[in-house]
Motif scaffolding. Structure first.
Motif: not given
Length: 494
Positions: A42-45, A51-58, A199-201, A393-396
């Motif tokens: 959820w946090t990544a999503y 911020r679509p420009s962020l490079r996010i790694v899980v 998959a959505a993330a 809620l924590a992710g948001r």
């Protein structure tokens, strides 16, 4: 009967999902999230959406949804993952707690919204939550809870007390004396939500690396900005690193006593026939629980099964974790007994699968969402079993904290909450096992008076309550006292 194999929920989807690649080597990112469960996903999503420009790694140690996110009871419920009194110590006071409770209720609809928007088919049905009293003492607890609810200002739109007949009209639970219904709750297929969310993330550009356990999370060091997550494949250096590991947190250095990995066990039946469902009802697909100290939780699945869970063996020494979800036969038998007692119509239904998982429990039983802009480290979790909605809620909230946004979510009372660590072993093991032995004894003694009342009326009062006396009454009184002692010792909020 299948046992373990992570969970029935994954097996119902055809088994484990196709494995994503592991981390290919040292990497740099803007945000590194450790943990591919609901909180991390959820946090990544939401970060990727803001911020679509962020490079996010899980980074995920096994596969996305392997832990509690793919093993839980499938309740999207707004239960407060903590103590109102403890959260009220935050600057917002009691009013801040009310804001947190309202945010959790609206989160149920937010999960449903995302599922619809992202075409996540996870059997989401907002049928509400029903907590049923099956002994006079449980009914007394429900009435006391109702009084507290009304004192806080919540009406029937938030919690509605149901008479015995109204309770049975929803779900025909054997021995039901009354119930408490909360409309803001939904049923889901947990693994389907985890798979769909991952998959959505990814569609938003998030990179998920599986079979990549983090061996350490730490600040980048003197003279270097950001933080680092260390793995056997190389380090991920990022602008910030977020720990979203819940019941698996103890495997990280320095975190052994931060969260206790509490076991929860589940069984699921084969699909019930039409005759059984006509007798049971449950047409609204409410999430269901009872008011026992060692309580059960259940749902009616989309394919006509009953999935039911409870504590079983509550904790393994030194925070050990059974990664395959194997459940001992004694626990399977105990949960099967609960199922047969509450649903006689399912008396002959075979048990198809049993499994278990761990949930994260802080010492004060209060979840937290935190971010330290100096160390660039953040974390969220400790939901004490109420994590399906709370993780969203924590992710948001964590996303807003990372971005430095002064939002209403960033001011919620669980932000920055601190809990002391758990006691060292063997005190930790003795305490948890002693607590649940106490609760089971309390439930057994309280059930001595199970025939002492005819049920509750619509206002929460009783119809024809004769009470219990003599030796039976003494046993019930002792059970109530033991339950209160257990609550006091453990610090479990009610």
């Amino acid at each position: 009967m299948r046992n373990g194999e992570v969970s029935y929920w994954w097996q119902a989807r055809g088994g484990f999902p196709p494995r994503r690649p592991s981390l290919p080597g040292p990497l740099e990112a803007d945000v590194c999230i450790v943990g591919g469960g609901y909180t991390g996903l959820w946090t990544a999503y939401y970060l990727a959406g803001l911020r679509p420009s962020l490079r996010i790694v899980v980074l995920e140690a096994a596969f996305a949804g392997y832990g509690a996110s793919g093993r839980n009871g499938g309740w999207v419920t707004p239960e407060l993952p903590g103590s109102r009194a403890r959260y009220a110590r935050a600057p917002g006071g009691a009013a801040g707690v009310r804001v947190l409770e309202a945010a959790l209720r609206s989160t149920v609809d937010e999960v449903g919204r995302v599922c619809a928007a992202e075409s996540i088919d996870c059997d989401f049905v907002k049928g509400g939550r029903l907590s049923v009293a099956t002994t006079p003492t449980q009914l007394t607890r429900l009435r006391a809870e109702l009084a507290n609810i009304r004192e806080r200002g919540d009406g029937n739109d938030v919690y509605e007390f149901l008479s015995r007949d109204a309770t049975l009209a929803r779900v025909n639970v054997a021995g039901a004396l009354g119930g408490l219904y909360a409309p803001a709750s939904a049923r889901i297929q947990p693994a389907a939500l985890a798979a769909g969310l991952a998959a959505a993330a990814e569609r938003r550009g998030v990179a998920i690396y599986e079979a990549t356990p983090a061996s350490a999370i730490e600040p980048a060091g003197p003279g270097r900005a950001g933080a680092v997550a260390r793995t056997k494949f190389g380090d991920v250096r990022a602008g910030c690193v977020l720990r979203c590991t819940e019941g698996y947190t103890g495997a990280l250095p320095g975190q052994r006593r931060a969260l206790l990995p509490m076991n929860s066990h589940m069984i699921v039946t084969e699909p019930l026939g039409d005759d059984a469902w006509q007798e049971i009802g449950w047409d609204g697909f409410e999430t269901l629980s009872d008011e026992a100290h060692a309580y059960m939780y259940a749902q009616r699945t989309a394919d006509g099964r009953i999935a039911l869970g409870g504590r079983g063996v509550p904790y393994r020494f030194a925070s050990a974790i059974d990664h395959l979800g194997m459940t001992d036969q004694g626990t399977v038998a105990a949960l099967t007994g609960v199922l047969r007692r509450l649903f006689p119509a399912a008396d002959t239904a075979p048990i198809a699968h049993a499994w278990c998982g761990v949930l994260g429990v802080p010492r004060d039983w209060c979840a937290t969402v935190s971010y330290d802009p100096r160390s660039r480290l953040g974390w969220a979790g400790g939901y004490t079993g109420h994590g399906v909605a709370a993780a969203n809620l924590a992710g948001r909230t964590l996303a807003d904290l990372v971005l430095g946004e002064p939002t209403e979510l960033a001011a919620l009372p669980w932000v920055g909450h601190r809990s002391r660590t758990w006691e060292p072993e063997p005190a930790r093991w003795v305490g948890v096992h002693g607590l649940y032995a106490l609760y089971r004894l309390a439930d057994q003694l309280e059930s001595s008076g199970a025939d002492g009342t005819d049920g509750a009326d619509e206002s929460g009062g009783t119809e024809g309550t004769d009470g219990v006396g003599g030796a039976e009454g003494a046993r019930v009184w002792l059970g109530e006292a033991l339950g209160r002692i257990g609550d006091t010792i453990s610090g479990i909020p009610h």
